[in-house]
Design a protein around this motif. Structure first.
Motif, short mmCIF file in Angstrom:
data_model
loop_
_atom_site.label_atom_id
_atom_site.label_comp_id
_atom_site.label_asym_id
_atom_site.label_seq_id
_atom_site.Cartn_x
_atom_site.Cartn_y
_atom_site.Cartn_z
N VAL A 122 35.05 19.48 -10.82
CA VAL A 122 35.07 17.36 -11.02
C VAL A 122 33.59 17.12 -11.87
O VAL A 122 34.43 16.30 -11.39
N LEU A 123 32.51 17.34 -10.83
CA LEU A 123 31.21 17.41 -11.40
C LEU A 123 31.38 17.02 -13.47
O LEU A 123 31.29 16.30 -13.92
N HIS A 124 31.80 18.29 -14.01
CA HIS A 124 32.17 18.21 -15.30
C HIS A 124 32.89 16.99 -16.15
O HIS A 124 32.11 16.20 -17.08
N THR A 125 34.01 17.06 -15.05
CA THR A 125 34.92 15.95 -15.83
C THR A 125 34.59 14.58 -15.48
O THR A 125 34.80 14.15 -15.87
N VAL A 126 33.64 14.28 -13.91
CA VAL A 126 33.00 13.20 -14.33
C VAL A 126 32.28 12.33 -15.27
O VAL A 126 32.14 11.51 -15.41
N ALA A 131 41.41 8.11 -9.96
CA ALA A 131 42.04 8.30 -9.26
C ALA A 131 43.16 9.88 -9.54
O ALA A 131 43.73 10.45 -8.96
N GLU A 132 43.52 9.83 -10.52
CA GLU A 132 43.97 10.81 -11.16
C GLU A 132 43.11 11.75 -10.68
O GLU A 132 42.99 13.28 -10.57
N ILE A 133 41.70 12.02 -10.58
CA ILE A 133 40.85 13.23 -10.79
C ILE A 133 40.72 13.43 -9.26
O ILE A 133 41.17 14.57 -8.42
N ALA A 134 41.04 12.29 -8.45
CA ALA A 134 40.97 12.75 -6.85
C ALA A 134 42.38 13.36 -6.59
O ALA A 134 42.09 14.28 -5.63
N TRP A 135 43.31 12.97 -7.39
CA TRP A 135 45.15 13.40 -6.97
C TRP A 135 44.90 14.53 -7.33
O TRP A 135 45.10 16.00 -7.21
N ALA A 136 44.38 15.37 -9.14
CA ALA A 136 44.11 17.01 -8.93
C ALA A 136 43.44 17.39 -8.34
O ALA A 136 43.48 18.83 -7.99
N ALA A 179 44.09 8.52 -4.28
CA ALA A 179 45.11 10.40 -4.86
C ALA A 179 46.36 9.94 -4.51
O ALA A 179 46.56 9.51 -5.35
N ALA A 180 46.33 8.59 -3.12
CA ALA A 180 47.88 7.93 -3.90
C ALA A 180 47.99 7.18 -4.74
O ALA A 180 49.00 6.45 -5.27
N GLU A 181 47.07 6.55 -4.87
CA GLU A 181 46.96 5.36 -5.80
C GLU A 181 47.15 6.38 -7.32
O GLU A 181 47.55 4.78 -8.06
#
Length: 313
Positions: free
Chosen positions: A217-221, A230-235, A187-189
């Motif tokens: 998150v599953l549906h997004t992936v 990285a954007e998913i991890a941040w969100a 997420a930091a990246e």
């Protein structure tokens, strides 16, 4: 009063020597993270066998680091639960057996109370009444601590705990185990932080829910137009931190407490720490990262509170 504390509730074999529930003379932790990495989570039987191998060396190291002998001890404490039954039995029975053999008081300690009491291992004692937010792999709870130090559970997770959600999202993003550190690092990246994921507020309750966020998150992936990992991890991290911090601060204001405590392994997350400190109107107490994750010093801290009520095994 020197207390030898033993913790084995999940995948850390730990022992510590704590004085009067406040001063840490030693705190030794043998992690099983690498052992469970291949399966993406803790296998209970594997964890229990690892505790059997590591417990004696860890206890010896804790005593050596504290420059403490068996005759210097005044009591022995062990985690009584909650946790993985097989793992708990290893440390709890060892602590009780050692107390019996040495004719010392034995103090059973609740794991959640241990996490909260880690906040008393610092230089400053949190003022009471206080609200404690406990966030770990298996627990997400809000606990009110009154002026006399008694605990009252106000709310908790209805499904996945925050730490469990981090682990599951890490698997969805193919990041490995444990999930908290690797999701936070990814997420930091992130550079574009405009992507958002839902928040489950459960209005009118003091409870939490993260299963819907995990499904989002599953549906997004699985979406062909998904943003970078990285954007998913941040969100995801921002959603968890937003809900935890806002709800904890609101409950603290409603209950009129004089301090807000954060505890548990997920309390090591920098985003969660940042938002809680930013939003709270009362002083916030958070243990250093090494006292947030499972350790025996926190068990010794809780044992110090109960020493007067200790019974011989």
């Amino acid at each position: 009063m020197n207390i030898l504390a033993i913790e084995s509730s999940c995948d850390e074999t730990a022992a510590a020597v704590v004085v009067d529930g406040r001063i840490v003379r030693s705190n030794v932790v043998a992690s099983q993270s690498e052992l469970h990495a291949s399966t993406g989570g803790v296998v209970p039987e594997v964890a229990a066998r690892a505790h059997l191998r590591m417990l004696v060396p860890v206890i010896r190291q804790a005593l050596n680091n504290a420059e403490c002998t068996w005759s210097d001890l005044d009591a022995i404490a062990g985690t009584s639960g909650p946790g993985l039954p097989g793992a708990l039995l290893i440390g709890f029975n060892a602590a009780r057996g050692l107390a019996f053999a040495r004719d010392l008081p034995f103090i059973p300690v609740d794991h959640i109370e241990g996490h909260v009491r880690a906040n008393w291992l610092g230089d400053e004692e949190p003022p009471l009444p206080a609200l404690a937010l406990v966030v770990s792999g298996g627990h997400t709870e809000l606990i009110l601590i009154d002026e006399n130090g008694f605990f009252e559970r106000l709310g908790g997770t209805r499904d996945d705990a925050a730490g469990e959600a981090f682990d599951k999202v890490a698997r969805l993003l193919d990041l490995g185990y444990p999930g908290g550190p690797v999701v936070s690092q990814l997420a930091a990246e992130s550079t574009d932080r405009s992507f958002r994921l839902p928040r489950a507020w459960l209005t009118g309750t003091d409870d939490f829910s993260f299963s819907g966020l995990k499904t989002a998150v599953l549906h997004t992936v699985q979406d062909d137009g998904a943003p970078p990992p990285a954007e998913i991890a941040w969100a995801f991290e921002d959603s968890v931190a937003d809900v935890l911090s806002k709800k904890a601060v609101r409950v603290a204001e409603r209950e009129g407490v004089t301090s807000l405590l954060v505890a548990g392994g997920v309390a090591a997350n920098s985003r969660i720490r940042e938002l809680i400190i930013e939003r709270s109107s009362v002083p916030v107490f958070i243990p250093p990262p090494e006292l947030c994750t499972d350790n025996a010093a926190m068990i010794g801290a809780a044992a110090g509170v109960h020493l007067d009520q200790a019974v011989r095994p």
